[in-house]
Design a protein around this motif. Sequence first.
Motif, PDB file in Angstrom:
ATOM      1  N   SER A 198       0.840  -1.199   0.000  1.00 29.65           N
ATOM      2  CA  SER A 198       0.000   0.000   0.000  1.00 29.65           C
ATOM      3  C   SER A 198       0.872   1.244   0.000  1.00 29.65           C
ATOM      4  O   SER A 198       2.024   1.205   0.439  1.00 29.65           O
ATOM      5  N   LEU A 208      -3.862   0.191  -2.867  1.00 30.92           N
ATOM      6  CA  LEU A 208      -3.742  -1.080  -2.166  1.00 30.92           C
ATOM      7  C   LEU A 208      -3.616  -2.193  -3.203  1.00 30.92           C
ATOM      8  O   LEU A 208      -4.532  -2.425  -3.992  1.00 30.92           O
ATOM      9  N   ALA A 224      -3.026  -2.644   6.309  1.00 30.68           N
ATOM     10  CA  ALA A 224      -2.693  -1.673   5.269  1.00 30.68           C
ATOM     11  C   ALA A 224      -3.694  -0.525   5.245  1.00 30.68           C
ATOM     12  O   ALA A 224      -3.319   0.641   5.048  1.00 30.68           O
ATOM     13  N   LEU A 228      -2.699   3.353   5.748  1.00 29.38           N
ATOM     14  CA  LEU A 228      -3.024   4.391   4.758  1.00 29.38           C
ATOM     15  C   LEU A 228      -3.684   5.591   5.442  1.00 29.38           C
ATOM     16  O   LEU A 228      -3.382   6.749   5.109  1.00 29.38           O
TER      17      LEU A 228
END
Length: 439
Positions: A198, A208, A224, A228
């Motif tokens: 990611s 992703l 992930a 983010l």
Amino acid sequence: MLHLRRFARPSTLALAILLGMQGGAWAQQPPAETAAPSSKAPLPLDELRTFAEVLDRIKAAYVEPVDDKTLLENAIKGMLSNLDPHSAYLEPEAFAELQESTSGEFGGLGIEVGMEDGFIKVVSPIDDTPASKAGIEAGDLIVKIDGQPTKGLSMMDAIAKMRGKPGSSISLTLVREGGQPFDVKLTRAVIKVRSVRSQILEPGYGYLRVTQFQVNSGEEVGKALAKLKKDNDGKKLNGLVLDLRNNPGGVLQAAVEISDHFLTKGLIVYTKGRIANSELRFNADPADASEGVPLVVLINGGSASASEIVAGALQDHKRGVVMGTDSFGKGSVQTVLPLNNDRALKLTTALYYTPNGRSIQAQGIEPDIKVERAKLTREQAADGFREADLAGHLGNGNGGPDRPTATQIASDSPRPQDDDYQLGQALNLLKGLNLTRGQ
């Protein structure tokens, strides 16, 4: 948590079901002697007599002696190979390799393959492996391995030839899009697949990438998504691209968990087959790890099996826009039935269906917006001039700074979307969606 409803004995599925091109979708079941007989139909005596006669004739007349064990194992392989491309008889080494492939680390080239017209076809190269670094692409036909033709070779035999000791060399002869054959030399390596990646593409927009569906991929996607948000200064994303291109599949449970990160209710996928324990249903949990972020899902012809489950579920629930090209179209489930001698049968036992009841088998997922792969060329800003380049130009009454041509030349490091047309279009669509929503 995921909700699983079964229509048979809950103890018959001992391992995770897998979906993919090389390993198929599989679940380990008890050894053959403990399984209940599936049918009480009488034995086909005439056909068995013919089989025994053929066996006897081969032993008596074939140019070289052949032992009973070899003949019987070849007969078993023949039974499986003529059912469908994904059913197979697994000898001990092949059975061990199938189990090993779900751990995310194995030896070889990093290439997932299928069959087409008797040739071995590349379904997808795995990121950061010898195959992807050598430029091998989804759709390439492997016509020779180390100079030996692959025509008529079984997929399991071809995989065995391509696997080998890390550091050893191999030559593949490929045909791409009907062109002339060309050779690619590779060095085998220990393949350690990092299934989830990611990054932030631009402020507010995340990327992703899922390369395979491994046992822990669902958990990794959850981490992930959290990362983010953290990388976006702790703010909710304005948009996310979920990249499933060239993802050949893997563990069904991982596909369900990843879908569940984006869905809050409803059916994710279900399977149907002849035997009772092949009928499964998976439903979404109310938790929403993605926080309802606007979503674009990228697919292509290398997106197969578990990838198609995710894309189909999100498409049917209208959770995201599916973009790219038609997916591979593998909608069957394989079950691994262990035998008593460290061997196993990998048998197609069911088809899987999207929430709306679509079977993907031999059709695939059709994207909502078709975007072909394309090569990007850039117009050089230095080729022309702007008003701000002219001597004595008038200033801007709004108080904004002048922007001459020189300022248009990017100095930042390359971004993924700069060289990936499909990804760039996905990002543009997310920006457009946010504009129409007044964000």
